[in-house]
Write a protein that holds these residues in place. Structure first.
Motif, mmCIF file in Angstrom:
data_model
loop_
_atom_site.group_PDB
_atom_site.id
_atom_site.type_symbol
_atom_site.label_atom_id
_atom_site.label_comp_id
_atom_site.label_asym_id
_atom_site.label_seq_id
_atom_site.Cartn_x
_atom_site.Cartn_y
_atom_site.Cartn_z
ATOM 1 N N VAL A 1 9.876 33.183 103.666
ATOM 2 C CA VAL A 1 10.156 31.925 103.982
ATOM 3 C C VAL A 1 11.684 31.635 104.266
ATOM 4 O O VAL A 1 12.438 31.217 104.954
ATOM 5 N N ARG B 1 10.206 31.626 108.382
ATOM 6 C CA ARG B 1 8.963 31.432 108.697
ATOM 7 C C ARG B 1 8.482 29.862 107.734
ATOM 8 O O ARG B 1 8.984 29.780 106.755
ATOM 9 N N SER C 1 6.782 27.639 105.396
ATOM 10 C CA SER C 1 6.033 27.853 104.121
ATOM 11 C C SER C 1 4.644 27.781 104.297
ATOM 12 O O SER C 1 3.888 28.523 103.565
ATOM 13 N N PRO D 1 10.830 23.544 100.011
ATOM 14 C CA PRO D 1 10.165 24.364 101.319
ATOM 15 C C PRO D 1 10.450 23.318 102.415
ATOM 16 O O PRO D 1 10.819 23.919 103.508
ATOM 17 N N ASP E 1 12.423 24.672 105.776
ATOM 18 C CA ASP E 1 11.669 24.466 107.032
ATOM 19 C C ASP E 1 12.724 23.914 107.855
ATOM 20 O O ASP E 1 12.759 24.254 108.955
#
Length: 106
Positions: A26, A31, A33, A59, A63
Motif C-alpha cells: 500500500v 496500490r 488498500s 488508508p 490512497d
C-alpha cells in the motif's frame, strides 16, 4: 462457553513479514488498500490496523496521496509531450515564414 461451542473461529495469525509486506504494497507500491486486502485474502479492517500500527497515513489518505501522485506524474508527462509538439510546430512555422519570404521576393 467452551472452545468447541464458539460461533466464530479464531482469526488467523499472520507473521510480521506478511504484515510488513502488505503494508509495503500500500505505502511503497501505491496500490489501493482494498485491492491489496482482496488479493491477500484479508479483511480491509485488518490491513487498516496494520497500516495504523506501522505509522502509515490512514488508508484513505494513502490512497488519495497515491492517486494524486499518479495524476501529477500523468500531467507532467502530458506537459512534456505538449511542449515537444509545440516546439515542432514552432519549427514548422519558422520554415513556412522563410519560404513565404523567399517566394514573395520579385
Amino acid at each position: 462457553m467452551s472452545t468447541k461451542e464458539r460461533k466464530h473461529p479464531a482469526p488467523p495469525r499472520y507473521d510480521e513479514a506478511f504484515k510488513a509486506g502488505a503494508v509495503r504494497m500500500v505505502t511503497e507500491q501505491g496500490r489501493p488498500s482494498r485491492e491489496v486486502a482482496a488479493e491477500l485474502g484479508i479483511c480491509i479492517d485488518t490491513l487498516r490496523s496494520w497500516l495504523k500500527a506501522a505509522g502509515a497515513p490512514s488508508p484513505g489518505q494513502a490512497d488519495r496521496q497515491n492517486r494524486d501522485a499518479r495524476r501529477l506524474r500523468e500531467l507532467e508527462a502530458e506537459i512534456r509531450a505538449l511542449r515537444k509538439k509545440l516546439e515542432e510546430k514552432d519549427g514548422v512555422i519558422d520554415i513556412l515564414k522563410k519560404s513565404v519570404g523567399i517566394l514573395s521576393k520579385p
